[in-house]
Design a protein around this motif. Structure first.
Motif, PDB file in Angstrom:
ATOM      1  N   UNK A  52       0.828  -1.208   0.000  1.00  0.00           N
ATOM      2  CA  UNK A  52       0.000   0.000   0.000  1.00  0.00           C
ATOM      3  C   UNK A  52       0.866   1.263   0.000  1.00  0.00           C
ATOM      4  N   UNK A  53       1.933   1.256   0.793  1.00  0.00           N
ATOM      5  CA  UNK A  53       2.833   2.414   0.821  1.00  0.00           C
ATOM      6  C   UNK A  53       3.524   2.590  -0.529  1.00  0.00           C
ATOM      7  N   UNK A  54       3.885   1.495  -1.157  1.00  0.00           N
ATOM      8  CA  UNK A  54       4.542   1.574  -2.466  1.00  0.00           C
ATOM      9  C   UNK A  54       3.616   2.234  -3.488  1.00  0.00           C
ATOM     10  N   UNK A  55       2.342   1.872  -3.456  1.00  0.00           N
ATOM     11  CA  UNK A  55       1.384   2.492  -4.375  1.00  0.00           C
ATOM     12  C   UNK A  55       1.121   3.954  -4.028  1.00  0.00           C
ATOM     13  N   UNK A  56       1.150   4.268  -2.736  1.00  0.00           N
ATOM     14  CA  UNK A  56       1.011   5.678  -2.342  1.00  0.00           C
ATOM     15  C   UNK A  56       2.207   6.496  -2.823  1.00  0.00           C
ATOM     16  N   UNK A  57       3.401   5.895  -2.793  1.00  0.00           N
ATOM     17  CA  UNK A  57       4.599   6.580  -3.292  1.00  0.00           C
ATOM     18  C   UNK A  57       4.482   6.870  -4.788  1.00  0.00           C
ATOM     19  N   UNK A  58       3.961   5.906  -5.533  1.00  0.00           N
ATOM     20  CA  UNK A  58       3.770   6.111  -6.975  1.00  0.00           C
ATOM     21  C   UNK A  58       2.750   7.214  -7.217  1.00  0.00           C
ATOM     22  N   UNK A  59       1.652   7.169  -6.491  1.00  0.00           N
ATOM     23  CA  UNK A  59       0.608   8.183  -6.650  1.00  0.00           C
ATOM     24  C   UNK A  59       1.142   9.574  -6.321  1.00  0.00           C
ATOM     25  N   UNK A  60       1.891   9.681  -5.238  1.00  0.00           N
ATOM     26  CA  UNK A  60       2.465  10.978  -4.853  1.00  0.00           C
ATOM     27  C   UNK A  60       3.428  11.481  -5.923  1.00  0.00           C
ATOM     28  N   UNK A  61       4.211  10.581  -6.486  1.00  0.00           N
ATOM     29  CA  UNK A  61       5.150  10.960  -7.540  1.00  0.00           C
ATOM     30  C   UNK A  61       4.397  11.488  -8.763  1.00  0.00           C
ATOM     31  N   UNK A  62       3.327  10.806  -9.135  1.00  0.00           N
ATOM     32  CA  UNK A  62       2.550  11.220 -10.300  1.00  0.00           C
ATOM     33  C   UNK A  62       1.768  12.511 -10.046  1.00  0.00           C
ATOM     34  N   UNK A  63       1.411  12.763  -8.797  1.00  0.00           N
ATOM     35  CA  UNK A  63       0.665  13.977  -8.461  1.00  0.00           C
ATOM     36  C   UNK A  63       1.571  15.185  -8.243  1.00  0.00           C
ATOM     37  N   UNK A  64       2.861  14.976  -8.158  1.00  0.00           N
ATOM     38  CA  UNK A  64       3.802  16.062  -7.901  1.00  0.00           C
ATOM     39  C   UNK A  64       3.741  17.096  -9.028  1.00  0.00           C
ATOM     40  N   UNK A  65       3.438  18.327  -8.672  1.00  0.00           N
ATOM     41  CA  UNK A  65       3.267  19.381  -9.674  1.00  0.00           C
ATOM     42  C   UNK A  65       4.559  19.703 -10.421  1.00  0.00           C
ATOM     43  N   UNK A  66       5.691  19.603  -9.745  1.00  0.00           N
ATOM     44  CA  UNK A  66       6.979  19.889 -10.404  1.00  0.00           C
ATOM     45  C   UNK A  66       7.279  18.831 -11.464  1.00  0.00           C
ATOM     46  N   UNK A  67       7.030  17.577 -11.150  1.00  0.00           N
ATOM     47  CA  UNK A  67       7.229  16.514 -12.143  1.00  0.00           C
ATOM     48  C   UNK A  67       6.317  16.730 -13.349  1.00  0.00           C
TER      49      UNK A  67
END
Length: 67
Positions: A37-52
């Motif tokens: 679950x944490x791994x998927x949250x990390x992916x989601x956070x990465x994809x939601x990052x406005x700078x990225x």
């Protein structure tokens, strides 16, 4: 901005996806949740990052004939 920033982003995302995949396989085959679950949250956070998102959008607007 050069292509290296975009390549770096995709390498980071790829590592996160590999980790999630391995954790998912472990959970599926053994029944043990070692952090999927944490791994998927990390992916989601990465994809939601406005700078990225900004980096990808800026590169998308470039003329690819420059490479």
């Amino acid at each position: 901005m050069d292509i290296e920033q975009v390549v770096n982003l995709f390498q980071k995302l790829n590592k996160k996806e590999i980790k999630a995949s391995k954790l998912g396989w472990t959970q599926y085959t053994t029944g043990f949740d070692l952090g999927i679950e944490q791994a998927y949250r990390d992916i989601t956070a990465f994809l939601e990052d406005e700078e990225n998102f900004r980096i990808v959008c800026e590169h998308k607007e470039k003329d690819i004939r420059h490479y």
